[in-house]
Design a protein around this motif. Structure first.
Motif, mmCIF file in Angstrom:
data_model
loop_
_atom_site.group_PDB
_atom_site.id
_atom_site.type_symbol
_atom_site.label_atom_id
_atom_site.label_comp_id
_atom_site.label_asym_id
_atom_site.label_seq_id
_atom_site.Cartn_x
_atom_site.Cartn_y
_atom_site.Cartn_z
ATOM 1 N N ILE A 102 0.866 -1.180 0.000
ATOM 2 C CA ILE A 102 0.000 0.000 0.000
ATOM 3 C C ILE A 102 0.902 1.229 0.000
ATOM 4 C CG2 ILE A 102 -1.814 1.264 1.185
ATOM 5 C CD1 ILE A 102 -2.796 -1.409 2.298
ATOM 6 N N ALA A 103 0.774 2.055 -1.039
ATOM 7 C CA ALA A 103 1.735 3.115 -1.316
ATOM 8 C C ALA A 103 1.620 4.339 -0.421
ATOM 9 C CB ALA A 103 1.606 3.549 -2.782
ATOM 10 N N ASP A 104 0.457 4.595 0.160
ATOM 11 C CA ASP A 104 0.288 5.856 0.877
ATOM 12 C C ASP A 104 0.454 5.748 2.393
ATOM 13 O OD1 ASP A 104 -2.117 4.421 1.050
ATOM 14 O OD2 ASP A 104 -3.392 6.194 0.874
ATOM 15 N N ILE A 105 0.881 4.571 2.893
ATOM 16 C CA ILE A 105 1.041 4.406 4.343
ATOM 17 C C ILE A 105 2.281 3.581 4.694
ATOM 18 C CG2 ILE A 105 -1.431 4.565 4.836
ATOM 19 C CD1 ILE A 105 -1.347 1.449 5.259
ATOM 20 N N ASN A 106 2.599 3.600 5.967
ATOM 21 C CA ASN A 106 3.582 2.716 6.569
ATOM 22 C C ASN A 106 2.931 2.161 7.830
ATOM 23 O OD1 ASN A 106 6.135 1.476 7.275
ATOM 24 N ND2 ASN A 106 6.300 3.079 8.818
ATOM 25 N N ALA A 107 2.862 0.848 7.937
ATOM 26 C CA ALA A 107 2.290 0.199 9.119
ATOM 27 C C ALA A 107 3.410 -0.459 9.919
ATOM 28 C CB ALA A 107 1.248 -0.838 8.704
ATOM 29 N N PRO A 108 3.190 -0.696 11.198
ATOM 30 C CA PRO A 108 4.209 -1.356 12.016
ATOM 31 C C PRO A 108 4.523 -2.757 11.505
ATOM 32 C CG PRO A 108 2.400 -0.531 13.381
ATOM 33 C CD PRO A 108 1.983 -0.392 11.959
ATOM 34 N N GLU A 109 5.753 -3.178 11.746
ATOM 35 C CA GLU A 109 6.179 -4.513 11.343
ATOM 36 C C GLU A 109 5.553 -5.574 12.249
ATOM 37 O OE1 GLU A 109 8.009 -5.277 8.650
ATOM 38 O OE2 GLU A 109 8.049 -3.150 8.176
ATOM 39 N N ALA A 136 9.500 -6.866 13.997
ATOM 40 C CA ALA A 136 9.244 -5.726 14.876
ATOM 41 C C ALA A 136 10.454 -5.465 15.764
ATOM 42 C CB ALA A 136 8.016 -5.999 15.727
ATOM 43 N N ALA A 137 10.718 -4.202 16.040
ATOM 44 C CA ALA A 137 11.870 -3.816 16.855
ATOM 45 C C ALA A 137 11.565 -3.839 18.355
ATOM 46 C CB ALA A 137 12.346 -2.427 16.443
ATOM 47 N N CYS A 138 10.289 -3.937 18.731
ATOM 48 C CA CYS A 138 9.916 -3.983 20.147
ATOM 49 C C CYS A 138 8.545 -4.650 20.260
ATOM 50 C CB CYS A 138 9.887 -2.580 20.753
ATOM 51 S SG CYS A 138 8.664 -1.464 20.014
ATOM 52 N N PRO A 139 8.177 -5.123 21.446
ATOM 53 C CA PRO A 139 6.878 -5.777 21.619
ATOM 54 C C PRO A 139 5.690 -4.875 21.268
ATOM 55 C CG PRO A 139 8.301 -6.302 23.469
ATOM 56 C CD PRO A 139 9.013 -5.244 22.650
ATOM 57 N N ALA A 140 5.792 -3.582 21.553
ATOM 58 C CA ALA A 140 4.686 -2.669 21.237
ATOM 59 C C ALA A 140 4.464 -2.589 19.728
ATOM 60 C CB ALA A 140 4.955 -1.279 21.815
ATOM 61 N N GLU A 141 5.550 -2.544 18.966
ATOM 62 C CA GLU A 141 5.413 -2.515 17.505
ATOM 63 C C GLU A 141 4.779 -3.805 17.005
ATOM 64 O OE1 GLU A 141 7.862 -1.754 13.345
ATOM 65 O OE2 GLU A 141 9.024 -2.191 15.158
ATOM 66 N N ALA A 142 5.197 -4.942 17.545
ATOM 67 C CA ALA A 142 4.637 -6.232 17.123
ATOM 68 C C ALA A 142 3.134 -6.274 17.394
ATOM 69 C CB ALA A 142 5.340 -7.383 17.844
ATOM 70 N N ALA A 143 2.703 -5.833 18.561
ATOM 71 C CA ALA A 143 1.275 -5.841 18.910
ATOM 72 C C ALA A 143 0.495 -4.890 18.013
ATOM 73 C CB ALA A 143 1.088 -5.465 20.376
ATOM 74 N N HIS A 144 1.045 -3.712 17.777
ATOM 75 C CA HIS A 144 0.379 -2.732 16.912
ATOM 76 C C HIS A 144 0.325 -3.240 15.472
ATOM 77 C CE1 HIS A 144 -1.201 1.267 17.631
ATOM 78 N NE2 HIS A 144 -0.733 1.682 16.467
ATOM 79 N N GLN A 176 6.033 8.742 4.211
ATOM 80 C CA GLN A 176 6.842 9.960 4.100
ATOM 81 C C GLN A 176 8.174 9.700 3.426
ATOM 82 O OE1 GLN A 176 6.972 11.671 8.056
ATOM 83 N NE2 GLN A 176 4.834 11.169 8.369
ATOM 84 N N GLY A 177 8.247 8.612 2.652
ATOM 85 C CA GLY A 177 9.474 8.301 1.938
ATOM 86 C C GLY A 177 10.418 7.389 2.694
ATOM 87 N N LYS A 178 10.126 7.134 3.955
ATOM 88 C CA LYS A 178 10.924 6.209 4.755
ATOM 89 C C LYS A 178 10.073 5.719 5.918
ATOM 90 C CE LYS A 178 12.874 9.684 7.757
ATOM 91 N NZ LYS A 178 13.997 10.076 8.544
ATOM 92 N N ARG A 179 10.494 4.601 6.491
ATOM 93 C CA ARG A 179 9.774 4.035 7.626
ATOM 94 C C ARG A 179 10.043 4.849 8.882
ATOM 95 N NH1 ARG A 179 7.487 -0.608 6.669
ATOM 96 N NH2 ARG A 179 8.077 -1.807 4.855
ATOM 97 N N GLY A 180 8.997 5.007 9.688
ATOM 98 C CA GLY A 180 9.152 5.688 10.964
ATOM 99 C C GLY A 180 9.612 4.719 12.048
ATOM 100 N N ASP A 181 9.941 5.255 13.201
ATOM 101 C CA ASP A 181 10.365 4.460 14.354
ATOM 102 C C ASP A 181 9.140 4.184 15.222
ATOM 103 O OD1 ASP A 181 11.333 3.427 16.752
ATOM 104 O OD2 ASP A 181 13.020 4.824 16.853
ATOM 105 N N TRP A 182 8.512 3.042 14.987
ATOM 106 C CA TRP A 182 7.275 2.710 15.703
ATOM 107 C C TRP A 182 7.499 2.571 17.194
ATOM 108 C CZ3 TRP A 182 2.529 3.433 14.280
ATOM 109 C CH2 TRP A 182 2.252 3.576 12.914
ATOM 110 N N CYS A 183 8.617 2.052 17.613
ATOM 111 C CA CYS A 183 8.866 1.877 19.052
ATOM 112 C C CYS A 183 8.877 3.249 19.744
ATOM 113 C CB CYS A 183 10.162 1.120 19.285
ATOM 114 S SG CYS A 183 10.101 -0.570 18.642
ATOM 115 N N ALA A 184 9.534 4.226 19.131
ATOM 116 C CA ALA A 184 9.563 5.580 19.710
ATOM 117 C C ALA A 184 8.175 6.219 19.643
ATOM 118 C CB ALA A 184 10.586 6.443 18.962
ATOM 119 N N MET A 185 7.476 6.054 18.517
ATOM 120 C CA MET A 185 6.136 6.646 18.391
ATOM 121 C C MET A 185 5.166 6.077 19.411
ATOM 122 S SD MET A 185 5.385 7.159 14.317
ATOM 123 C CE MET A 185 6.023 5.617 13.725
#
Length: 131
Positions: free
Chosen positions: A38-45, A49-57, A114-123
């Motif tokens: 999907i070209a217009d979004i980035n979803a958590p891995e 996933a880099a952390c448990p919160a990202e995995a759950a999200h 936004q052209g790159k993946r965000g840091d879901w764990c920090a967000m």
């Protein structure tokens, strides 16, 4: 701008083995044997996933995308590049003129691309991360 209208599909969650029509995660799915990002979004891995919160999200985003794709016909539109560097088809997914990626963003399950993946764990850590 290329447009494909899908009249009906029955999506499942992807499992091991050949993939035909299934959801990988909150921003990637297979449709008739083609992998679509999907070209217009980035979803958590989910799998990396880099952390448990990202995995759950990421799991929540994946399950919500499954519901959205199975809710009825949708359109796939090329806006910009047709494929990414991994060979996935890049498409905006809409139903009735509304982006399904935008639905995930509005529900807090994805971020606008936004052209790159965000840091879901920090967000997901929110204001506590800046202390």
């Amino acid at each position: 701008m290329a447009l494909l209208t899908l009249t009906a599909a029955a999506f499942a969650l992807c499992a091991q083995g050949p993939r035909t029509t299934c959801v990988v995660d909150g921003d990637t799915f297979w449709l008739n044997g083609e992998k679509v990002r999907i070209a217009d979004i980035n979803a958590p891995e989910t799998s990396r996933a880099a952390c448990p919160a990202e995995a759950a999200h990421g799991e929540a985003a994946k399950r919500r995308l499954l519901i959205l794709l199975n809710a009825g016909p949708f359109d796939l539109t090329v806006q910009g590049r047709a494929q990414d560097r991994y060979g996935r088809l890049l498409r905006t997914v809409t139903r009735g003129g509304r982006s399904l990626g935008g639905v995930l963003v509005a529900e807090g399950l994805a971020e606008p691309w936004q052209g790159k993946r965000g840091d879901w764990c920090a967000m997901l850590a929110g204001p506590r991360a800046s202390r």
